[in-house]
Design an enzyme around this catalytic site. Structure first.
Site, short mmCIF file in Angstrom:
data_model
loop_
_atom_site.label_atom_id
_atom_site.label_comp_id
_atom_site.label_asym_id
_atom_site.label_seq_id
_atom_site.Cartn_x
_atom_site.Cartn_y
_atom_site.Cartn_z
N GLU A 127 0.89 -1.03 -0.40
CA GLU A 127 0.16 0.11 -0.04
C GLU A 127 0.85 0.67 0.13
O GLU A 127 2.35 1.20 0.43
CB GLU A 127 -1.44 -0.35 1.50
CG GLU A 127 -2.05 -1.04 0.63
CD GLU A 127 -2.34 -1.22 2.32
OE1 GLU A 127 -3.27 -0.29 3.08
OE2 GLU A 127 -3.51 -1.90 2.41
N GLU A 371 9.60 -7.38 -3.96
CA GLU A 371 9.15 -8.91 -3.42
C GLU A 371 9.96 -8.91 -1.85
O GLU A 371 10.55 -9.58 -1.54
CB GLU A 371 9.19 -9.86 -4.21
CG GLU A 371 8.15 -9.99 -5.38
CD GLU A 371 8.41 -11.17 -6.01
OE1 GLU A 371 8.37 -12.89 -5.32
OE2 GLU A 371 7.48 -11.39 -7.42
#
Lengths: 390, 262
Positions: A127, A371
């Site tokens: 986010e 990631e």
């Protein structure tokens, strides 16, 4: 200990290499320029199984293992980093959540279409205010007992594949008081049956980026998005664990992507130095060139072995998290160095967009960020080492 | 419909070297592939199966390493595979090879047999037609397109240098495929896993000896005798004359007369 690939892996490697050379490479430059992923290529990757490698045939997958998946990631990333991440997010982030934590019914309903070629997936964890601190989620999911649904509100950023994906794994707070234990995972469609936006879901335009420009990467907003409770993966509060597990596996794919980007750049540089003449001879005749390429290939090989080891540990069903983090940490650093050296070897031409090493260098940077950043990898590794334990 | 494709594993290079002692191709260290025309045959067979149903069987004669060519064919979608491999088969020329393959085909059974037109290592284009002769079935070489197929006939387009023929042949028959016949599909990733889970039937001399005369196979049974083989020798630099066109004509004619060419 055997460092040789099995016959099955060798034949897969050959197939992925041919596919990458014939189908991906010719499109890579244009996709990068236009920043649009070619959906016919995506359909072809589905058709030949590239989007469902480590999943059971029972659900329409290839029935391969993580090593097979890593081989595919390397081969496609040799010619295009964007295609690498498109496969990776679909496979090891989206599909793995359902495969590892879904019920049989959820696997049939959500996993099958993702790996039999009819749908493409994405993964919404990050986010605007929750990056490395993934626990700081602000997106909420409120249970509505009347309809047995969850109502999701909030927004995600940098959601790879979201521009065309059908299925998203969305992480949202079901209980703000519980911190990471208050996060749950939901399978949220991005499109309805007719292919229109799912009610309440808005996907932004592509976010302009430095590299992997062909990959779709957008913001996804949720406004009173209703999903059946049956779309929740695992128990309420299991979301953070699900996300971390998916990312552990994803890192093997990214490490393989790094190996591919670097090997692809090295291969281009190799061809160039044999042709390029300066001071009356090919620059490959200079020892400085030879030693530089020897260093580059050695580092690539080290990263490849670390990647394969992490994949083999995962395939053996053992704890692969630290090995995957080490592979990604090392391989992403290596890819940035090797791609930079490849540009250097090719001089002014290497810096031009006409030559693919320029793109590889831009593509490589993100591997130290997504990631899990390199810093997060060090948190994972040092945590496993119990450096701070008393 | 029982469709059979005969394939050959060939070295993946145009730079094949000859062993100066045996005058045979040196295959060691050269990556091997399925011969291009044969691969088009596999694709055509798979498309035919998708059209009319049935099975596709793939057959390869070669050393044990040819196993990987058959796995590739299986991974493309072929149903089963036979490897014809035996010390007795070694050194066979096209005639002996065709005897071995056609003997196997008699045992396997077929409605349509595909072979490639020719292999890139030998370029003889003989094995396909010889198999058809041995089996006593019609053959269409240089098949460019499958137009129609019924239970009893197949209609195909045959490529010629300056024209093409539309040919209807009764089944069973043999077609030799050219690359234009079909663009081969990739192996499917899952097909590769399946291919290695399947058993390939390996037939040696013992398995075929009831239908093969041992005097007609192998190096000794081959009527072709290679007297000598050689690679292209590089030509010298030649002579360069800086003259007018008229003088050039005279010079060339004089040279040709000198060498008794004219």
């Amino acid at each position: 200990m055997d460092f040789k690939l099995s016959k099955t892996h060798l034949l897969q490697q050959e197939m992925y290499r041919k596919f990458a050379e014939n189908e991906v490479k010719p499109l890579a430059e244009e996709m990068d320029e236009t920043e649009v992923y070619n959906l016919d290529l995506l359909a072809k990757m589905h058709k030949y199984g590239l989007m469902g490698i480590p999943y059971s045939k029972e659900y329409g997958g290839v029935g391969g293992d993580y090593l097979s998946y890593a081989l595919c990631m390397e081969e496609v990333s040799k010619v295009d980093g964007s295609t690498g991440i498109t496969i990776s997010v679909h496979t090891s982030l989206c599909c793995s959540c359902i495969d590892s934590f879904g019920t049989e019914e959820q696997k049939q309903k959500f996993l099958r279409p993702l790996i039999d070629g009819s749908k493409t997936g994405c993964f919404g964890l990050t986010e605007p205010n929750a990056g490395s601190d993934a626990a700081g989620q602000q997106t909420t999911a409120v249970y509505d007992a009347e309809t047995d649904e969850y109502i999701i509100n909030g927004g995600k950023i940098f959601t790879t594949n979201s521009g065309f994906a059908d299925t998203n794994i969305c992480f949202a707070l079901t209980d703000k008081k519980l911190g990471t234990k208050g996060i749950s995972a939901f399978v949220v469609p991005l499109k309805d049956e007719e292919g229109n936006a799912y009610p309440g879901v808005t996907v932004s335009e592509n976010i302009k980026r430095m590299g992997i420009r062909a990959a779709s990467n957008c913001e996804v907003s949720y406004e009173n998005v209703r999903v059946p409770a049956a779309n929740r993966l695992g128990k309420e509060g299991a979301g953070f664990k699900i996300a971390m597990k998916a990312l552990d596996g994803g890192r093997i794919g990214i490490a393989a992507q790094c190996v591919g980007l670097a090997q692809g750049a090295l291969n281009e540089a190799m061809a160039y130095v044999k042709e390029r003449k300066q001071f009356g001879r090919p620059i490959s005749a200079f020892q400085t060139t030879q030693f530089k390429l020897a260093d580059m290939q050695t580092k690539i090989d080290a990263a490849r072995l670390m990647t394969w080891r992490a994949a083999c540990i995962k395939d053996a069903g053992e704890n692969y998290g630290p090995a995957a983090a080490m592979a990604k940490l090392f391989a992403s650093d290596m890819a940035n160095n090797v791609c930079r050296e490849a540009v250097q070897l090719m001089g002014g031409y290497g810096y031009c967009r006409e030559y693919p090493v320029e793109r590889a260098l831009r593509d490589a940077k993100i591997t130290e960020i997504y990631e899990g950043t390199s810093e997060v990898m060090k948190m994972v590794i040092s945590g496993a080492m119990k450096v701070n334990a008393k | 419909m029982k469709i059979v494709v005969c394939i050959k594993q060939v070295p993946d290079t145009n730079e094949v070297k000859l062993d100066p002692k045996t005058n045979r191709l040196i295959r060691d260290g050269v990556p091997s592939i399925i011969n291009h025309d044969d691969k088009a045959g596999i694709e055509a067979a798979l498309q035919l199966k998708e059209r009319v149903g049935g099975t596709v069987t793939v057959v390869c004669m070669g050393p044990p390493q040819a196993d990987v060519a058959l796995r590739e064919a299986l991974a493309m979608g072929c149903d089963d595979a036979y490897l014809l491999s035996a010390r007795e088969f070694g050194g066979s020329d096209t005639c002996a090879t065709a005897i071995i393959i056609s003997s196997a085909l008699k045992k396997i059974g077929y409605d349509i047999v595909f072979t490639g037109r020719q292999a890139i290592d030998g370029d003889t284009a003989q094995v396909g037609p010889q198999i058809a002769e041995n089996l006593g079935i019609p053959q269409v070489s240089y098949t460019e397109e499958l137009i129609d197929v019924t239970d009893e006939t197949i209609t195909v387009k045959r490529q010629y240098e300056d024209r093409y023929h539309i040919i209807e042949a009764p089944l069973p028959c043999l077609l030799t495929a050219i690359q234009e016949l079909a663009e081969p599909r990739y192996m499917h990733a899952g097909g590769i896993i399946d291919a290695y889970a399947k058993d390939i039937t390996v037939w040696g001399f013992e398995d075929l000896k009831d239908v093969i005369n041992p005097d007609h196979i192998g190096l000794m049974g081959s009527p072709t005798k290679v007297v000598t083989s050689f690679g292209k020798m590089p030509k010298g630099a030649g002579t360069k004359l800086e003259v007018t066109p008229e003088e050039a004509v005279e010079a060339i004619i004089a040279k040709m007369e000198e060498r008794h060419i004219i």
